[in-house]
Design an enzyme around this catalytic site. Sequence first.
Site, short mmCIF file in Angstrom:
data_model
loop_
_atom_site.label_atom_id
_atom_site.label_comp_id
_atom_site.label_asym_id
_atom_site.label_seq_id
_atom_site.Cartn_x
_atom_site.Cartn_y
_atom_site.Cartn_z
N ASP A 154 -7.98 -5.51 0.18
CA ASP A 154 -8.48 -6.35 -0.92
C ASP A 154 -8.10 -7.82 -0.77
O ASP A 154 -8.62 -8.67 -1.47
CB ASP A 154 -7.93 -5.84 -2.26
N HIS A 188 0.86 -1.18 0.00
CA HIS A 188 0.00 0.00 0.00
C HIS A 188 0.89 1.22 0.00
O HIS A 188 1.93 1.22 0.65
CB HIS A 188 -0.92 0.00 1.23
N1 ACO Z 1 4.18 -7.64 -4.87
C1 ACO Z 1 5.52 -7.62 -5.09
N2 ACO Z 1 6.29 -6.52 -4.96
C2 ACO Z 1 5.67 -5.39 -4.61
C3 ACO Z 1 4.28 -5.31 -4.38
C4 ACO Z 1 3.53 -6.51 -4.51
N3 ACO Z 1 2.21 -6.50 -4.31
N4 ACO Z 1 3.93 -4.05 -4.07
C5 ACO Z 1 5.06 -3.33 -4.09
N5 ACO Z 1 6.13 -4.15 -4.42
C6 ACO Z 1 7.54 -3.74 -4.48
C7 ACO Z 1 7.83 -2.89 -5.70
O1 ACO Z 1 8.20 -3.69 -6.81
C8 ACO Z 1 8.95 -2.01 -5.20
O2 ACO Z 1 10.12 -2.80 -5.15
P1 ACO Z 1 11.58 -2.12 -5.39
O3 ACO Z 1 11.75 -1.13 -4.28
O4 ACO Z 1 12.53 -3.26 -5.37
O5 ACO Z 1 11.48 -1.45 -6.76
C9 ACO Z 1 8.55 -1.73 -3.75
O6 ACO Z 1 7.77 -2.89 -3.34
C10 ACO Z 1 7.73 -0.47 -3.57
O7 ACO Z 1 6.60 -0.55 -4.43
P2 ACO Z 1 5.93 0.64 -5.22
O8 ACO Z 1 5.29 0.12 -6.45
O9 ACO Z 1 6.91 1.75 -5.36
O10 ACO Z 1 4.82 1.07 -4.20
P3 ACO Z 1 3.66 2.05 -4.52
O11 ACO Z 1 3.38 2.78 -3.26
O12 ACO Z 1 3.92 2.86 -5.73
O13 ACO Z 1 2.44 1.08 -4.91
C11 ACO Z 1 0.67 -0.47 -4.69
C12 ACO Z 1 1.48 0.64 -4.00
C13 ACO Z 1 0.19 0.02 -6.05
C14 ACO Z 1 -0.55 -0.77 -3.83
C15 ACO Z 1 1.56 -1.72 -4.84
O14 ACO Z 1 1.97 -2.18 -3.55
C16 ACO Z 1 0.86 -2.83 -5.60
O15 ACO Z 1 0.93 -2.86 -6.82
N6 ACO Z 1 0.17 -3.79 -4.89
C17 ACO Z 1 -0.58 -4.82 -5.54
C18 ACO Z 1 -1.92 -4.27 -6.04
C19 ACO Z 1 -2.87 -4.01 -4.90
O16 ACO Z 1 -3.07 -4.83 -4.02
N7 ACO Z 1 -3.53 -2.84 -4.96
C20 ACO Z 1 -4.53 -2.44 -3.97
C21 ACO Z 1 -4.08 -1.25 -3.20
S1 ACO Z 1 -5.17 -0.91 -1.88
C22 ACO Z 1 -6.51 -0.20 -2.61
O17 ACO Z 1 -6.47 0.40 -3.65
C23 ACO Z 1 -7.70 -0.40 -1.88
#
Ligand code: ACO
Length: 432
Positions: free
Chosen positions: A367, A310
């Site tokens: 979720d 998140h």
């Molecule tokens: N699985 C694997 N790796 C992940 C995940 C994941 N679900 N989420 C983040 N990471 C990693 C990224 O690859 C990144 O790694 P790095 O530092 O080596 O490059 C690091 O963790 C940080 O991730 P970001 O993408 O920069 O985090 P951001 O804050 O931009 O994104 C998000 C947040 C979109 C929720 C992300 O965690 C994600 O894609 N999760 C899966 C989708 C999801 O569950 N979305 C629902 C969000 S809650 C809602 O809307 C109600």
Amino acid sequence: MELRMSTTAELMLNGRKWSLPIVEGTEKEHAINISSLRDQTGLITLDDGYANTGSCQSAITFIDGEQGILRYRGIPIEELAANSSFVEVAHLIIMGHLPTHEELRQFSDLLTENELLNEAMKYHFEGFPTTAHPMAILSSMINAASCFYPELLHEGGRSTFMVQAARLLSKVRTIAAFAYRKSRGLPIIYPKPDLKYTANFLHMMFSQPYQDYELKPEAVKALDLIFLLHADHEQNCSTATVRMVASSRANLFASAAAGVCALWGPLHGGANQAVLEMLQQIHDSGDDGSKFIAAAKDKNSGKRLMGFGHRVYKNYDPRAKIIKKACDDLLARLHISDPLLDIAKHLEAAALRDPYFVERKLYPNVDFYSGIIMRAIGIPLEMFTVVFAIGRMPGWIANYKEVMEAPTRIYRPRQVYTGAALRHYVPIKDRR
Ligand code: ACO
């Protein structure tokens, strides 16, 4: 001794010093107000994904992502989940206070009075192919509904706003259910005025003309909880979209329709559908989740552990804690054993001890378990994000109201241009 925050921040640039005011929130959150930055220095800020940008001041929802705190209008989500209902919380979020008996009755009456769609709207549903995603239908039909209320374009006022808000909140549920019925080739089921908000939604989704759907109290309660837990979440992608559209003074329905579109994406509201698809895929491949976790850690695989991570919560999402318990309770009460829940639990346990997820502070979000509850209730996969949209409506409405009550400048971010430098038009005959 507690350090006092300065009232200004200083910026040194080319040997000159600039002073920028610091803004303080109720919960001692601090922000550097850069509104005069460009005028003073000629510079703008650049902030990928707005992760460090406060786009507004808002009195609706407080989140402390480090500590896993979520409060609507100051009240902890745990207290609301244990004691309240979606409709009461909607009133709290939109009007700013918990309703009295009389206010709740009036609000509920408004929802009932506005639950029907104009009959002409039925024909709009006919035009969509059966393959249409219900989120596309939802956003189109919310916009279409605005055509029937021309006063939306002209009226502001507190009393009319409540009517508009109730209209939207009530009709979105009817639109969602009608969209589902049409996509399955089923006759439309009209709402029943004696049913409460969530029960009425289930009735419109699942009753048949010859037989009413049997409303199970535990299923109604679980779905009401899902709505309540999604009701607002400060400046997420869809809410920020609603405020962006509202800042141009577009009407409430148009702004909410834009919110639906933003919510649809799999990184946002679409994640609840994506979680179930992921769990099903893991199940069908005979994996216990281990292979999928390995793939989610590999940036080249294109996979992510959906329902994990998140932008704001760097600790357990408080909604996920509540929903996980609700999920266990519901499945036990309905005597359902779901292999996908076992996979979800295994994935969660494995991820929570895996350094990749621990170091990046990736925890289950709301979720991760909501989809399993919806599946247990019988809500089809393609409707999961629609359910999220119904739940988020109070937050969108309250944010729209805030923009209208204290009109901001139109949202208009700047950019750092990285395209071609000046070049001149070449007639087509001279182009290679
Ligand atoms: N699985 C694997 N790796 C992940 C995940 C994941 N679900 N989420 C983040 N990471 C990693 C990224 O690859 C990144 O790694 P790095 O530092 O080596 O490059 C690091 O963790 C940080 O991730 P970001 O993408 O920069 O985090 P951001 O804050 O931009 O994104 C998000 C947040 C979109 C929720 C992300 O965690 C994600 O894609 N999760 C899966 C989708 C999801 O569950 N979305 C629902 C969000 S809650 C809602 O809307 C109600």
